[in-house]
Design a protein around this motif. Sequence first.
Motif, PDB file in Angstrom:
ATOM      1  N   LEU A  25       3.403  30.522  27.907  1.00 28.68           N
ATOM      2  CA  LEU A  25       3.762  30.872  26.529  1.00 28.68           C
ATOM      3  C   LEU A  25       3.674  29.660  25.606  1.00 28.68           C
ATOM      4  N   LEU A  26       4.258  28.536  26.052  1.00 29.86           N
ATOM      5  CA  LEU A  26       4.252  27.332  25.218  1.00 29.86           C
ATOM      6  C   LEU A  26       2.840  26.765  25.075  1.00 29.86           C
ATOM      7  N   ILE A  28      -0.141  28.355  25.220  1.00 24.42           N
ATOM      8  CA  ILE A  28      -0.976  29.166  24.329  1.00 24.42           C
ATOM      9  C   ILE A  28      -0.554  28.971  22.877  1.00 24.42           C
ATOM     10  N   ALA A  29       0.763  28.951  22.635  1.00 24.09           N
ATOM     11  CA  ALA A  29       1.246  28.751  21.260  1.00 24.09           C
ATOM     12  C   ALA A  29       0.810  27.394  20.722  1.00 24.09           C
ATOM     13  N   ALA A  30       0.961  26.355  21.540  1.00 22.34           N
ATOM     14  CA  ALA A  30       0.573  25.011  21.104  1.00 22.34           C
ATOM     15  C   ALA A  30      -0.933  24.917  20.896  1.00 22.34           C
ATOM     16  N   ARG A  32      -2.991  27.357  20.111  1.00 20.35           N
ATOM     17  CA  ARG A  32      -3.358  28.101  18.902  1.00 20.35           C
ATOM     18  C   ARG A  32      -3.040  27.301  17.646  1.00 20.35           C
ATOM     19  N   TRP A  33      -1.889  26.654  17.649  1.00 15.58           N
ATOM     20  CA  TRP A  33      -1.509  25.862  16.487  1.00 15.58           C
ATOM     21  C   TRP A  33      -2.455  24.667  16.309  1.00 15.58           C
ATOM     22  N   TYR A 105      -2.075  23.879  28.153  1.00 14.96           N
ATOM     23  CA  TYR A 105      -2.409  23.600  26.756  1.00 14.96           C
ATOM     24  C   TYR A 105      -3.854  23.137  26.614  1.00 14.96           C
ATOM     25  N   TRP A 131      -3.174  36.583  12.520  1.00 15.31           N
ATOM     26  CA  TRP A 131      -2.484  37.128  13.683  1.00 15.31           C
ATOM     27  C   TRP A 131      -3.413  38.071  14.456  1.00 15.31           C
ATOM     28  N   TRP A 135      -5.125  37.780  18.365  1.00 12.22           N
ATOM     29  CA  TRP A 135      -4.961  38.772  19.417  1.00 12.22           C
ATOM     30  C   TRP A 135      -6.266  39.454  19.804  1.00 12.22           C
ATOM     31  N   TYR A 247      -0.827  31.728   9.984  1.00 14.30           N
ATOM     32  CA  TYR A 247      -0.665  30.329  10.349  1.00 14.30           C
ATOM     33  C   TYR A 247      -1.027  29.469   9.140  1.00 14.30           C
TER      34      TYR A 247
END
Length: 622
Positions: A25-26, A28-30, A32-33, A105, A131, A135, A247
């Motif tokens: 989770l972390l 993929i979020a990082a 993407r950012w 990451y 978003w 996805w 974002y």
Amino acid sequence: MPYSDLSPLWISLKTAFVATIFAFLLGIAAARWMYSYSGKAKGLIDGLFTLPLVLPPTVIGFLLLLLLGRNSPVGQMLKQLGITVIFSWSATVIAATVVAFPLMYKTVLSAFEQIDNNLIHCARTLGASEWRIFWQILLPLALPGVVSGTILAFARALGEFGATLMLAGSIPGKTQTMPIAIFFAAEGGKMGEALNWVLLMVAIALLVIAAINYWSGTQHSAKWHAIAHWLSIATDRVANVIPFFNYATKNPRSYRHSPLAKGVKYGNKGLFVNLKKHLPGFTLETQLEANGQPLGLLGTSGSGKSMTLRCIAGLDSPNQGRIVLNGRVLFDSQRGINIPSRQRRIGFVFQNYALFPHLTITQNIAFGLQDLPQAERRQRVAKYMDMMQLQGLENRYPEQISGGQQQRVALARALAIHPEALLLDEPLSALDTYLRSRIEKLLIETLSTYDGVTLFVTHKLEEAYRICHNLLILSQGKVIANDAKENIFERPPSFEVAQVTECKNFSTARKIEPQKIEAQDWGCTLQVVEPIPDSLTSVGIRAHHLTFPSHPDAENTFPCWLVMTSETQHRTTLYIKLHHPPDHSQHYHLQVEVYKEKWADLKDRPFPWYVCLDALRLILME
């Protein structure tokens, strides 16, 4: 080995499983950012995220101990809440997550970066939010990298030793993982027990390697299509019910001005552009107006044609200027207006078509129609499938159809959203001659019924001439001509415009009399019909405007000799020298293009031939 001795295995598996979920989770979020972030601190942030990869695990454990220890601010806060982290199974998970996170990451970020940016840009022009792009485009296309990163993160979490020992210690049945059990067994002289654990970890590692090879194998493209297809369908509904989220972008100011989200409305119909953008080597300065007639943007590679389209579509932002479409202000640097690409209602056909490879032809065309009811969406897709002659290809993927079919799908997708403007960026350049002719004919027919603004970028004069009514010529970012195609072709205003419009014969020139000039490079005096400009510098004539009379009696007719020829299937190019026979093969004055029938009649004539430079066809340039 008694069952109780297997506790390190269960602790390791449980820890690795939970740590992998957090790292997944972390990570993929990082990723993407960081994929969308372009600030000056990007390198520093990336370094911090990947630091656990390069630092020894014991150093990571020590830093975690400083952060979460009883005497740290975080530790004191946790103590007041009655939470104990140090020397607990939670500490084991934290240590494993920290060391596994960089692998997740970096693998996912690399997968994101390998995706064609035009796919992301295309999705934005089709109205997709950031978003939904994440996805339905980024995540499905990066799926092999996500799976590989997850497997690597699990393997790294399973094998973690140093950070775990520092933060969680070695508590049998609680924090003692397999690597720690190996260490203490070997230290205590129990080499057989240590070997058993080592063999078990080797077996797990081999399984991990096999899994990575299986999931990343190119032979499984059909399987990836199926998984990505399912993920896109599943997230289609999710993306529609999750609250709108964006974002950070390069132009956050435009998003904060929510009252301007749909543009400031004015009464004028058509597209009005006046922009300035700094590019490497030159500054793009484009001014144009377009309405229902297709406008061709012509120029050499690097002249600013594609960047002009990208600024109009909102994929790049000008440094200064104003863009208005049908009365809506899409961009205004003075007023701080910069409407997001997804809200501009502009269809964009990219040079490489930018079809989404994991979606079927039907899904590609329907991508921009998410706001329509299902029945209306199907009806509109069917309409454009028929219009573009794509029947029978509904369930195929882009890689399963020809280049011409891909181009038609891209055009159908852009038109299906009923855009107010249609931007075509060299859409025929990737096609062979036969396909180009067919698609060009289809494009002309389609544009004849399209009532929006059309901009057609090309570097081929013949394409622009057949498809467009008006031409705008760009050179090094500057507009050097903007007029009806007949005017530009017949009377190019400058030497540079004549070159871009494929005139091949030029000579420096000077005025002799009110209707007479000297063509200095050709060594002749020419009668002219058009008024001679005061700042005359050159004279030109197109290769197909030269004729070969039988006698030298006509005006502007001179003796000539053939130097060499160059043939195509339909035409012959003659290189001729005026006044005297040539000394060598590069000594010629003019190029003449004639059809094969004319060449068959001409080639048997004795020299000298006679060539006529028709006064009505001479181009006088400033």
